[in-house]
Scaffold this motif. Structure first.
Motif, PDB file in Angstrom:
ATOM      1  N   GLU A 222       1.051  -1.262  -0.316  1.00 29.61           N
ATOM      2  CA  GLU A 222      -0.148  -0.110   0.102  1.00 29.61           C
ATOM      3  C   GLU A 222       1.120   1.326  -0.456  1.00 29.61           C
ATOM      4  OE1 GLU A 222      -3.316  -1.888   2.559  1.00 29.61           O
ATOM      5  OE2 GLU A 222      -2.153  -0.790   3.706  1.00 29.61           O
ATOM      6  N   LEU A 223       1.339   1.084   0.792  1.00 33.99           N
ATOM      7  CA  LEU A 223       2.542   2.092   0.557  1.00 33.99           C
ATOM      8  C   LEU A 223       3.742   2.284  -0.492  1.00 33.99           C
ATOM      9  CD1 LEU A 223       4.453   4.347   2.047  1.00 33.99           C
ATOM     10  CD2 LEU A 223       6.341   2.705   3.470  1.00 33.99           C
ATOM     11  N   VAL A 224       4.574   1.281  -1.022  1.00 33.64           N
ATOM     12  CA  VAL A 224       4.794   1.530  -2.654  1.00 33.64           C
ATOM     13  C   VAL A 224       3.631   2.303  -3.754  1.00 33.64           C
ATOM     14  CG1 VAL A 224       6.618   0.226  -1.980  1.00 33.64           C
ATOM     15  CG2 VAL A 224       4.652  -0.611  -3.089  1.00 33.64           C
ATOM     16  N   GLY A 225       2.233   1.597  -3.379  1.00 34.06           N
ATOM     17  CA  GLY A 225       1.560   2.087  -4.567  1.00 34.06           C
ATOM     18  C   GLY A 225       1.225   3.110  -4.287  1.00 34.06           C
ATOM     19  N   LEU A 226       1.629   4.766  -3.561  1.00 31.98           N
ATOM     20  CA  LEU A 226       0.175   5.880  -2.721  1.00 31.98           C
ATOM     21  C   LEU A 226       0.580   6.897  -3.797  1.00 31.98           C
ATOM     22  CD1 LEU A 226       0.613   5.958   1.277  1.00 31.98           C
ATOM     23  CD2 LEU A 226      -0.976   6.038  -1.197  1.00 31.98           C
ATOM     24  N   ASP A 227       0.228   7.939  -4.016  1.00 25.62           N
ATOM     25  CA  ASP A 227       0.728   8.975  -5.511  1.00 25.62           C
ATOM     26  C   ASP A 227       0.701  10.006  -4.171  1.00 25.62           C
ATOM     27  OD1 ASP A 227       1.456   7.124  -7.634  1.00 25.62           O
ATOM     28  OD2 ASP A 227      -0.559   7.816  -8.128  1.00 25.62           O
ATOM     29  N   ARG A 228       1.021  11.262  -5.237  1.00 29.08           N
ATOM     30  CA  ARG A 228       0.251  12.315  -3.546  1.00 29.08           C
ATOM     31  C   ARG A 228      -0.679  12.834  -3.800  1.00 29.08           C
ATOM     32  NH1 ARG A 228       5.895  16.083  -4.355  1.00 29.08           N
ATOM     33  NH2 ARG A 228       4.544  17.470  -3.289  1.00 29.08           N
ATOM     34  N   ASP A 229      -1.340  12.644  -4.633  1.00 27.56           N
ATOM     35  CA  ASP A 229      -2.972  13.148  -5.546  1.00 27.56           C
ATOM     36  C   ASP A 229      -3.830  11.522  -4.012  1.00 27.56           C
ATOM     37  OD1 ASP A 229      -3.193  14.828  -6.680  1.00 27.56           O
ATOM     38  OD2 ASP A 229      -3.544  13.495  -8.660  1.00 27.56           O
ATOM     39  N   THR A 234     -10.681  15.745   4.180  1.00 30.17           N
ATOM     40  CA  THR A 234     -11.325  15.493   4.142  1.00 30.17           C
ATOM     41  C   THR A 234     -12.141  15.378   5.824  1.00 30.17           C
ATOM     42  OG1 THR A 234     -13.483  13.351   3.930  1.00 30.17           O
ATOM     43  CG2 THR A 234     -10.749  12.794   4.666  1.00 30.17           C
ATOM     44  N   GLY A 235     -13.895  15.806   5.674  1.00 34.84           N
ATOM     45  CA  GLY A 235     -13.909  16.131   7.280  1.00 34.84           C
ATOM     46  C   GLY A 235     -13.243  17.339   8.053  1.00 34.84           C
ATOM     47  N   GLY A 236     -12.394  17.910   7.282  1.00 37.98           N
ATOM     48  CA  GLY A 236     -11.449  18.956   7.687  1.00 37.98           C
ATOM     49  C   GLY A 236      -9.843  18.406   8.720  1.00 37.98           C
ATOM     50  N   ASP A 237      -9.911  16.858   8.316  1.00 37.39           N
ATOM     51  CA  ASP A 237      -8.420  16.508   9.254  1.00 37.39           C
ATOM     52  C   ASP A 237      -7.605  15.670   6.909  1.00 37.39           C
ATOM     53  OD1 ASP A 237      -8.575  16.463  11.758  1.00 37.39           O
ATOM     54  OD2 ASP A 237     -10.480  14.711  11.238  1.00 37.39           O
ATOM     55  N   GLU A 238      -6.562  15.323   7.066  1.00 32.06           N
ATOM     56  CA  GLU A 238      -6.105  14.994   6.111  1.00 32.06           C
ATOM     57  C   GLU A 238      -5.882  12.833   5.915  1.00 32.06           C
ATOM     58  OE1 GLU A 238      -2.075  17.936   4.933  1.00 32.06           O
ATOM     59  OE2 GLU A 238      -2.478  17.959   6.900  1.00 32.06           O
ATOM     60  N   VAL A 239      -5.841  12.891   5.256  1.00 34.69           N
ATOM     61  CA  VAL A 239      -5.869  11.523   4.616  1.00 34.69           C
ATOM     62  C   VAL A 239      -5.078  11.211   3.813  1.00 34.69           C
ATOM     63  CG1 VAL A 239      -7.839  11.214   6.179  1.00 34.69           C
ATOM     64  CG2 VAL A 239      -8.421  11.184   3.900  1.00 34.69           C
ATOM     65  N   VAL A 240      -4.981  10.126   3.579  1.00 38.47           N
ATOM     66  CA  VAL A 240      -4.196   9.313   2.161  1.00 38.47           C
ATOM     67  C   VAL A 240      -5.182   8.404   1.676  1.00 38.47           C
ATOM     68  CG1 VAL A 240      -2.147   9.854   2.498  1.00 38.47           C
ATOM     69  CG2 VAL A 240      -2.693   8.065   3.468  1.00 38.47           C
ATOM     70  N   ARG A 241      -5.276   8.170   1.089  1.00 36.04           N
ATOM     71  CA  ARG A 241      -6.411   7.231   0.367  1.00 36.04           C
ATOM     72  C   ARG A 241      -5.440   5.921  -0.187  1.00 36.04           C
ATOM     73  NH1 ARG A 241      -9.890   6.103  -4.720  1.00 36.04           N
ATOM     74  NH2 ARG A 241     -12.220   5.139  -4.149  1.00 36.04           N
ATOM     75  N   VAL A 242      -5.936   4.993   0.696  1.00 33.55           N
ATOM     76  CA  VAL A 242      -5.112   3.321   0.092  1.00 33.55           C
ATOM     77  C   VAL A 242      -6.021   2.569  -0.727  1.00 33.55           C
ATOM     78  CG1 VAL A 242      -3.588   1.810   1.741  1.00 33.55           C
ATOM     79  CG2 VAL A 242      -3.111   3.725   2.705  1.00 33.55           C
ATOM     80  N   GLY A 288      -0.165  11.784 -10.399  1.00 34.17           N
ATOM     81  CA  GLY A 288       0.172  10.653 -10.583  1.00 34.17           C
ATOM     82  C   GLY A 288       1.774  10.329 -10.170  1.00 34.17           C
ATOM     83  N   SER A 289       2.186  11.176  -9.046  1.00 39.22           N
ATOM     84  CA  SER A 289       3.391  11.453  -8.616  1.00 39.22           C
ATOM     85  C   SER A 289       3.806  10.960  -7.739  1.00 39.22           C
ATOM     86  CB  SER A 289       4.150  12.586  -8.578  1.00 39.22           C
ATOM     87  OG  SER A 289       5.528  12.748  -7.599  1.00 39.22           O
TER      88      SER A 289
END
Length: 392
Positions: A222-229, A234-242, A288-289
């Motif tokens: 999941e970590l290596v597949g993350l993009d900056r996008d 969301t809801g006032g909090d920062e999240v990463v979509r995994v 895409g980065s």
């Protein structure tokens, strides 16, 4: 020199699947009269999985060349030679069949049981055999559905084989404490990079960001597949979509620890790359980065980050004495769960955080109920912050 009869089952660099036909005078798949057809059937099965990491894991476990599904997975690069094959290398299913000149589509339950016994004799742990049999059963289930085989030879009575899902052993994963996670973070920040002094700060910040993201309970794939996008608010909090197993997405809340580490790393990366917008706020402009990248902007591989984490652990000092050589990405995911439960987090929140789809209450978790209050991430980060500094 005589050609290796298993050449078709080894990774061949510099060639992509599109330009590498399997012709008899180039590659031979023992026992298989139509290797192109079999290859297409296997790729059709693998194409069902949205997660590229899952596709690579399954291909590797079965003995298929990773370059078939990901030509860039094993690029040529300077550095030390690859590690020699492990003790189970020749027992990957397709190599097992090839050494017997057996077309995998003609395999029977007897062949599969003989393979499992060979794995056991070679020292494969029960969990390893369970996982390998599950992978094989998924493959043959697909081949049976598409008419390539008459039945699934891997649909065995697992209880009789001692491989039932209820036959659970204690996990061999090393149990890391909050103090040890803090030691890993400190070690990452001071890791020496004598070969690239100009990039030493970038590499150190990247190392800290990798450890910080792993303290969120992410899988390495999941970590290596993350993009900056994948980073947004969301809801006032920062999240990463995994993107997790089964092609399912989940939102992982960033702790202050992870946010600060990621911001510092991306800011330095953008500065060195001459990017006009140095940090990120909301959705980034770097579509895409990769979130974690190589110096040239490419995507880091799981092997890259596994090696980095092991190096960090080796330099972590007394806090990791005796366990440094057992630290790997899944150990940090394991630590997330154990520390969260020790901090009295609700188990449903922990299961949702890490994407355990096998738990019924998590598998169909209502995304609308997810909020900052329904994550254990802050409890884990607080435990790391409160841990005493490791001895120098």
């Amino acid at each position: 020199m005589e050609q290796d009869p298993l050449a078709v089952l080894e990774a061949v660099r510099h060639r992509s699947p599109a330009v590498r036909p399997l012709v008899p005078d180039e590659s031979v798949w023992p026992g298989v009269a139509d290797p192109e057809t079999l290859r297409d059937q296997l790729l059709d099965w693998l194409s069902q999985y949205a997660n590229a990491g899952t596709r690579r894991t399954y291909a590797y476990a079965l003995g298929l060349p990773i370059t078939w599904i990901d030509p860039a997975a094993a690029p040529e690069r300077p550095g030390p030679p690859a590690a020699p094959p492990g003790p189970l290398h020749d027992l990957a299913w397709f190599r097992f069949c090839a050494r017997r000149a057996l077309d995998p589509r003609d395999a029977t339950a007897g062949h599969v049981k003989a393979w499992l016994h060979a794995l056991d004799a070679a020292g494969a742990q029960r969990r390893t055999r369970q996982r390998m049999l599950s992978t094989l059963s998924a493959l043959y289930g697909h081949l049976a559905e598409t008419g390539a085989v008459a039945a699934n030879p891997a649909a065995l009575n697992r209880a009789r084989l001692g491989l039932s899902s209820s036959a659970r052993e204690s996990s061999p994963t090393v149990r890391l404490t909050a103090e040890q996670l803090k030691a890993l973070l400190l070690s990452a920040a001071r890791l020496p990079y004598s070969r690239s002094p100009r990039l030493a700060r970038l590499y150190a910040l990247r190392a800290v960001a990798v450890v910080a993201l792993l303290t969120l309970g992410l899988r390495i794939s999941e970590l290596v597949g993350l993009d900056r996008d994948d980073l947004y608010r969301t809801g006032g909090d920062e999240v990463v979509r995994v993107l997790g197993k089964g092609g399912l997405h989940r939102e992982v809340y960033l702790t202050d620890l992870a946010r600060e580490a990621l911001t510092a790393y991306l800011t330095e990366r953008d500065r060195l790359g001459g990017t006009a917008a140095p940090a990120r706020r909301g959705r980034t402009l770097a579509g895409g980065s990769p979130m974690i990248s190589t110096r040239d902007g490419g995507r880091c591989s799981r092997v890259d980050l596994y090696t980095l984490l092991r190096r960090i652990a080796t330099h972590a000092g007394p806090a990791l004495d005796g366990v440094a050589d057992r630290v790997h990405p899944h150990a940090l995911r394991h630590a997330y769960v154990t520390i969260a439960l020790e901090q009295d987090a609700r188990i449903q929140h922990v299961q949702a955080d890490v994407g355990h789809a096998t738990i019924a209450t998590t598998e169909h978790y209502d995304r609308g109920l997810r909020s900052r209050a329904s994550t254990a991430a802050d409890l884990v980060a607080a435990a790391i912050a409160a841990a005493p500094d490791p001895a120098p």
